[in-house]
Design a protein around this motif. Structure first.
Motif: not given
Lengths: 259, 300
Positions: A27-34
């Motif tokens: 799962k990766t969030f929109g801000n690129g944080v995995r």
């Protein structure tokens, strides 16, 4: 991974089948944080799995992926034989199968305690008002709040609100309960009453996934513990083993800070 | 509290107050001569009474005359427009709060269009173009023609005399669509004021999207929406005066008519201003009451 589950009744025939099956979930969030970087676990029926790790490690994201509150980018999640995919019906089934308790309780403030617990029974399970209320009273008795059925959430203490939230999550008779830092927003003197309810639930054989900062509780109630850091399951093992002799350096380091 | 503001507030006049008073005095001096000349204006308020009520020899009773009838038409027009605007606002506001691109695109376009066009232009646009279409689609003309007297009386009380119904419907549609854009924004803001955790709790409990709106989110959004919506209703009352241009016999239109007949400009427009003021202040008084009650509800 197979730890013996020393819970009494063993009449369920597919007892060996895991009730929660997670494979390579990313799962990766929109801000690129995995937030989750390929996690896998199988959780058996009546098992209590505690998830610990530093803040921002992906604990909550993992839990929220299990009932579809977050949609995983890739990987496979199956709850009680139902795959969590884009099928609406499957997702609804899983939401009914998995009860969730939130850090901030999230009770509906404009409804009485009783109505909070009645609602899903009536709207989702199609119960009659009387039927729902009877079940609601039973659930409230279980969490020790049978006399507060007509109170509004704002009239209750934090601990009481969280017990109501647990009763509400149980209203659809879920097979799995997910606890997302259920005691983190509580004043210290109220943590005990909520943990007691959770302990009772575990004793009754509920399958539970518990994200918590209460290490004492985690070790006592957990069958297995998962240590998560930077979106990866660093260590999975019997709770006592993980807490007392962790194999991984990072687990030991984390535990030494919080214990 | 002790601070620069505390001592400042205890003074009776701040420098700003002095400036304001000076400006006011200057205005009096400047406009004074004109006002004195206006004092020679011969007021004739009896005209107003004559156009407020009239004696009806048939029923031997006093009946409302054009001005009072205009007042009632304004009320009817405002209520119907408010209902239409609220329905539009609710539907569009819910759509605007959704994540779907199409839903947001549709609502955004509508809101921007309605808010960035002068209402007077909208009135003409709707009256000459959409108004005809709407009345044709509703089959209004035929319905009016075939109406029996009892229905006609009810329609007259609730909306407008049958003959004026098509124009009335266009006016309601125009005002409803125009004000609906503002209500859309109010409803959207109300929905978005509900904490995310409430949605999540509803989701986790298996509630359908519709049920989450109906039982969880909208009742809570209501507390934010209601006071603002009542405020918007006051705008509807005031904005309703623009439909005078399409000959809806509401308060402003009647004022123009009476003026054309009597030339009592000051008396008429002062009266009409007071009548709008009366109507609007009753509503804002009600809005304050609602706000207070809702505040108490939350504090419980």
């Amino acid at each position: 991974m197979s730890t013996t589950i020393d819970k009494d009744d063993k009449d369920d025939k597919d007892d060996k089948e895991p009730i929660i099956h997670v494979r390579n979930v990313v799962k990766t969030f929109g801000n690129g944080v995995r937030a989750l970087d390929g996690v896998s676990i199988d959780i058996g029926r009546r098992e209590v799995v505690v998830v610990v790790g530093p803040s921002g490690s992906g604990k909550s994201t993992f839990l929220r992926c299990l009932n579809g509150l977050e949609t995983a980018d890739s990987g496979e999640i199956v709850i009680d034989g139902i795959p969590l995919d884009h099928n609406r019906k499957n997702r609804l089934e899983i939401r009914k199968e998995a009860g969730m308790v939130f850090q901030q309780f999230n009770l509906f403030p404009h409804m009485t305690v009783g109505r909070n617990i009645d609602l899903a029974q009536i709207r989702v399970r199609g119960a009659s008002t009387e039927e729902a209320r009877r079940n609601t009273c039973e659930l409230l008795t279980k969490v020790g709040l049978e006399d507060r059925v007509d109170a509004y959430p704002a009239q209750l203490s934090g601990g009481q609100q969280q017990r109501v939230a647990i009763a509400r999550a149980l209203a659809l008779r879920p097979r799995v309960m997910l606890f997302d830092e259920a005691t983190s927003a509580l004043d210290p003197e109220m943590i005990g009453e909520v943990l007691d309810v959770m302990r009772d639930l575990a004793r009754e054989g509920m399958t539970m996934v518990v994200v918590t900062h209460e290490m004492g509780f985690a070790r006592e109630v957990g069958d297995r513990a998962v240590f998560i850091d930077e979106g990866r399951f660093i260590e999975i093992g019997p709770a006592a083993e993980v807490f007392d002799n962790a194999k991984e350096e990072r687990t030991r380091e984390f535990l030494s800070k919080v214990l | 509290m002790i601070g620069p503001y505390a001592s400042h507030q205890r003074r009776f006049f701040s420098p700003l107050d002095v400036v304001l008073l000076a400006l006011l005095a200057a205005m009096v001096v400047w406009l004074g001569p004109g006002l004195i000349r206006a004092g020679e204006y011969r007021w004739n308020w009896s005209v107003i009474w004559r156009y407020m009520v009239r004696y009806d020899p048939v029923s031997d009773r006093m009946r409302p005359n054009v001005l009072l009838n205009g007042f009632f038409t304004t009320i009817r027009l405002s209520i119907w427009s408010g209902v239409v605007a609220m329905i539009i606002g609710l539907v569009m506001g819910v759509l605007a709060s959704r994540r779907r691109l199409l839903a947001r695109l549709v609502t955004r376009t509508y809101v921007e269009f309605a808010r960035n066009t002068p209402p007077l232009v909208l009135v003409f646009l709707f009256y000459y173009f959409l108004g005809q279409q709407i009345t044709a689609i509703l089959g209004l003309e035929q319905w009016v023609a075939a109406m029996d007297p009892r229905t006609a009386r009810i329609v007259t009380i609730l909306a407008a005399p049958p003959r004026q119904l098509p124009a009335f419907v266009s006016a309601v549609a125009t005002l409803g669509i125009f004000e609906g854009a503002y209500l859309t924004e109010i409803v959207r803001a109300g929905i978005q004021s509900v904490p995310k955790g409430q949605w999540e709790a509803g989701y986790a409990l298996g509630l359908s999207s519709r049920d989450r709106y109906r039982f969880v989110v909208l009742p809570q959004a209501w507390r934010v929406v209601l006071p603002a919506a009542v405020g918007q209703f006051i705008s509807i009352i005031k904005d309703s005066s623009i439909v005078a241009v399409i000959s809806i016999p509401e308060l402003t239109f009647q004022g123009l008519e009476v003026m054309a007949a009597t030339y009592r400009t000051f008396e008429i427009w002062i009266t009409i201003a007071l009548m709008y003021f009366l109507l609007s202040s009753i509503c804002s008084w009600g809005a304050r009451g609602i706000e207070r009650r809702l505040a108490r509800h939350v504090a419980r």
